[in-house]
Design an enzyme around this catalytic site. Structure first.
Site, short mmCIF file in Angstrom:
data_model
loop_
_atom_site.label_atom_id
_atom_site.label_comp_id
_atom_site.label_asym_id
_atom_site.label_seq_id
_atom_site.Cartn_x
_atom_site.Cartn_y
_atom_site.Cartn_z
N GLU A 438 0.78 -1.23 0.00
CA GLU A 438 0.00 0.00 0.00
C GLU A 438 0.82 1.29 0.00
O GLU A 438 0.62 2.16 0.86
CB GLU A 438 -0.99 0.00 1.17
CG GLU A 438 -2.01 -1.10 1.09
CD GLU A 438 -3.23 -0.85 1.96
OE1 GLU A 438 -3.14 -0.04 2.89
OE2 GLU A 438 -4.28 -1.47 1.69
N TYR A 507 -11.51 -2.51 0.40
CA TYR A 507 -12.38 -2.52 1.60
C TYR A 507 -13.72 -1.84 1.38
O TYR A 507 -14.24 -1.19 2.28
CB TYR A 507 -11.62 -1.89 2.78
CG TYR A 507 -10.54 -2.81 3.32
CD1 TYR A 507 -10.87 -3.87 4.16
CD2 TYR A 507 -9.22 -2.64 2.95
CE1 TYR A 507 -9.89 -4.74 4.62
CE2 TYR A 507 -8.23 -3.50 3.41
CZ TYR A 507 -8.58 -4.55 4.25
OH TYR A 507 -7.61 -5.41 4.72
C1 BDP Z 1 -4.80 -2.41 4.89
C2 BDP Z 1 -3.40 -2.68 5.38
C3 BDP Z 1 -3.37 -3.61 6.59
C4 BDP Z 1 -4.44 -3.20 7.57
C5 BDP Z 1 -5.78 -3.31 6.90
C6 BDP Z 1 -6.93 -2.96 7.85
O1 BDP Z 1 -2.62 -3.25 4.35
O2 BDP Z 1 -2.09 -3.57 7.18
O3 BDP Z 1 -4.39 -3.94 8.75
O4 BDP Z 1 -5.80 -2.39 5.85
O5 BDP Z 1 -7.25 -1.80 7.96
O6 BDP Z 1 -4.87 -1.12 4.42
O7 BDP Z 1 -7.46 -3.85 8.51
#
Ligand code: BDP
Length: 636
Positions: A438, A507
């Site tokens: 990321e 997400y």
């Molecule tokens: C992503 C990251 C990860 C986080 C995850 C989250 O790569 O390290 O733990 O989101 O928010 O952006 O759970």
């Protein structure tokens, strides 16, 4: 990603500058090839594990070096090595600063005619090392080993004191660090710009080891291929010392062996070994061969080292990922090395359990998010046929702060990449190098809000040079594996042009479109199609998921319930099944894990695990077992 987004909304930007320890003349940078061969016990090599209870002392005033603590710690406490320092003793959970470790050991007198090394498996983040009060060397970067020759510094017939100062300050020129302006950095406590707890200390075993003095092997690189029924192992061997010849012996489990002589004209040589009726390595049949390299006369070798490897190929062709020429589908997880009290320290019972749980629900892969794991993990994956995306510790990179910091981070990344590939290149389980997780544009927060993924022109230029450079370096160091970085939601798609395939974290439905499943699904599906149309490469979704508090249930869409997590994972997998170019789905995360404290991290935990931190299944784990084992139909 969302963290970055939420935080840019809260937007309190703090700059924390820490001075990186100076490179004092008498502290050497370790020789990277020295970590290639893990210490091995055999007829001609020896090793001594220094794991156990060490002396330990915090040094919050940075006074240890000045006051000569390498000659003995003034007020030591006990600490276990390996293990994070954070939760073993009171009042140091959130500590950022210097700490000192000390142990004493005899070096076996039978090693007197050998070369002797000291290998430290991982010191997070920066270490300086002394033996008997004499400076030995220093190393920057956690999660990767480093080694020093100590032959001329050993005291025979008495104890030797080994002292390691470990320092874990977070700064913008470190990887990972606390990037100036990095969104997480301003909100987290401790203020790391990444979403896992900044556990620190000596996380892996510390070894003393001996190798034969007159000549010894330094590095062995095995690459494999096959043609029809014949396997080919190409061995590149580097040695030190007087040997001019040797042998490479490849032995199968059935005891059948093939060997090839090697001859040195200098310190390096290469040879092909042809294996008739080869048994290829794959998740379904993780067949391993013993490859032994010997220096000198085969009847009484001067040095000998055995690697276990599998013969397999990996490539991307069109929209497929081909293992041994056949398309594969990746079903798996992003994980962490994380367990109560151990912190990020090696916890082998947990490692063994994790493999059995991955098998239980039918996973065939994981990513070593967000740093290389302990060596034993890769050996186990080789044996069990689990595919690994090996990721270096470069999480949370940005390209818009001070150019000096960007340049320094690039240098650190280059070094870490070399170390990771040197260490892990002979594992058949490792199919892909991941050079960053990321990396983000400055406008990430607004990009996510508006559904765009732009970056300023200059930032684009720097990012492409940085990331493209790392991917190219990975391919140059190891042309036999895939190379990528993991793209963030809201990150520019063209940054990924340099990658062999598209690996992304998404997400929708958690950090955006909360509770609005139809919308989240539409965005996810649409973006997959767009990325594939633009870049024409297979896609592996390396992260997606939702936090769930184990035992919290709801009969409507409610965040943090097990039902919400399960529904989200189910929806993403269903969408992936409709996209022939999606070649991998990796749930975030395997198990709940510790983070810095933050508004979104109740109890300082990320709860996206499908298992709890103590490895009990949530509903989502049963869902995966149903999809991947019980209904096994080739789908996600
Ligand atoms: C992503 C990251 C990860 C986080 C995850 C989250 O790569 O390290 O733990 O989101 O928010 O952006 O759970």
């Amino acid at each position: 990603m969302k963290n970055t987004f939420i935080n840019s909304l809260l937007a309190v930007m703090l700059t924390f500058l820490f001075v990186t320890p100076s490179l004092a003349d008498d502290f050497n940078e370790p020789y990277i090839p020295a970590i290639a061969l893990y210490p091995q016990q055999n007829a001609v090599r020896n090793r001594l594990d220094l794991s156990g209870i060490w002396n330990f002392q915090l040094d919050p005033k940075d006074e240890g070096e000045k006051n000569g603590w390498f000659n003995g710690l003034p007020e030591p406490q006990s600490i276990a090595v390996p293990g994070s320092w954070n939760d073993q003793l009171d009042q140091q959970h959130n500590y950022l600063g210097c700490s000192w470790y000390e142990t004493e050991t005899f070096v076996p007198s039978t090693w007197k005619d050998s070369e002797i090394g000291l290998r430290i498996g991982s010191a997070v983040y920066f270490a300086k090392v002394w033996i008997n009060g004499q400076p030995l060397g220093q190393h920057e970067g956690g999660h990767l080993p480093f080694a020093f020759a100590i032959t001329n510094k050993v005291k025979w017939g008495e104890k030797n004191r080994i002292t390691i100062m470990v320092e874990n300050k977070l700064s913008p020129d470190r990887v990972p660090g606390n990037v100036a302006g990095g969104a997480l950095a301003s909100q987290n406590y401790p203020n790391a710009n990444y979403d896992f707890f900044p556990y620190s200390g000596l996380h892996r075993a510390v070894w003393l080891y001996s190798v034969p003095k007159s000549a010894h092997l330094i590095d062995i690189t095995l690459t494999t291929n096959f043609q029809d029924t014949e396997g080919i192992i190409h061995a590149k061997v580097r040695k030190h010392g007087k040997a001019t010849s040797g042998t490479v012996v490849v032995k199968g489990k059935d005891g059948k062996q093939v060997s090839a002589p090697i001859r040195f004209n200098g310190d390096e040589t290469e040879v092909d070994i042809h294996i008739p009726q080869v048994k290829l390595w794959s998740p379904e049949s993780p067949y391993l061969y013993d490859v032994t390299v010997e220096l000198g006369n085969a009847a009484k070798p001067i040095d000998s080292y055995t690697l276990q490897t599998g013969i397999r190929t990996i490539e991307v062709k069109g929209d497929d990922i081909l293992l041994n020429g056949k398309p594969i589908i990746i079903r798996g997880f992003g994980k962490h090395e994380d367990f109560p009290i151990y912190g990020r320290g090696v916890a082998q019972p947990v490692m063994v359990k994790d493999f059995s749980l991955m098998k239980w629900l039918g996973a065939n892969a994981f990513r070593t998010s967000h740093y290389p794991y302990d060596e034993s993990v890769y050996a186990e994956a080789d044996k069990q046929g689990i595919l690994i995306i090996d990721e270096m510790p470069s999480v949370g990179l940005v390209f818009y702060d001070d150019q000096k910091d960007i340049d320094r981070r690039r240098k650190v990344c280059d070094k870490m990449l070399q170390e990771m590939i040197t260490r892990d290149k002979n594992h058949p389980s490792v199919i892909m190098w991941c050079v960053a997780n990321e990396p983000s544009p400055k406008t990430l927060g607004s990009n996510v809000l508006t559904g765009t993924n732009d970056a300023a022109a200059e930032e684009n230029r720097i990012a492409k040079e940085f990331l493209g450079g790392l991917v190219r370096q990975a391919k140059q160091l190891d042309p036999t594996r895939l190379a990528t970085f993991v793209g963030v939601m809201g990150g520019p798609a063209d940054w990924m042009e340099c990658c062999d395939l598209i690996t992304i974290n998404r997400y929708y439905g958690w950090y955006t479109n909360i509770g609005n499943f139809p919308m989240a699904e539409r965005y996810f599906s649409g973006e997959l199609d767009k990325l594939h149309n633009d870049l024409h490469k297979p896609i592996v979704v390396t992260e997606f998921g939702a936090d769930a508090i184990a035992g919290h249930h709801a009969n409507e869409d409610e965040m943090f319930s097990e039902e919400y997590q399960q529904k989200m994972i189910n929806a993403y997998l269903d969408i992936a099944n409709t996209k022939p170019y999606v070649k991998g789905m990796m749930i975030w995360a395997f198990a709940d894990f510790r983070t810095s404290q933050a508004l979104m991290r109740v109890r300082g935990m990320n709860l996206k695990g499908v298992f709890t931190q103590d490895r009990r299944p949530k509903m989502a784990a049963w869902l995966l077992k149903k999809r991947w084992v019980d209904d096994k139909n080739g789908d996600y």
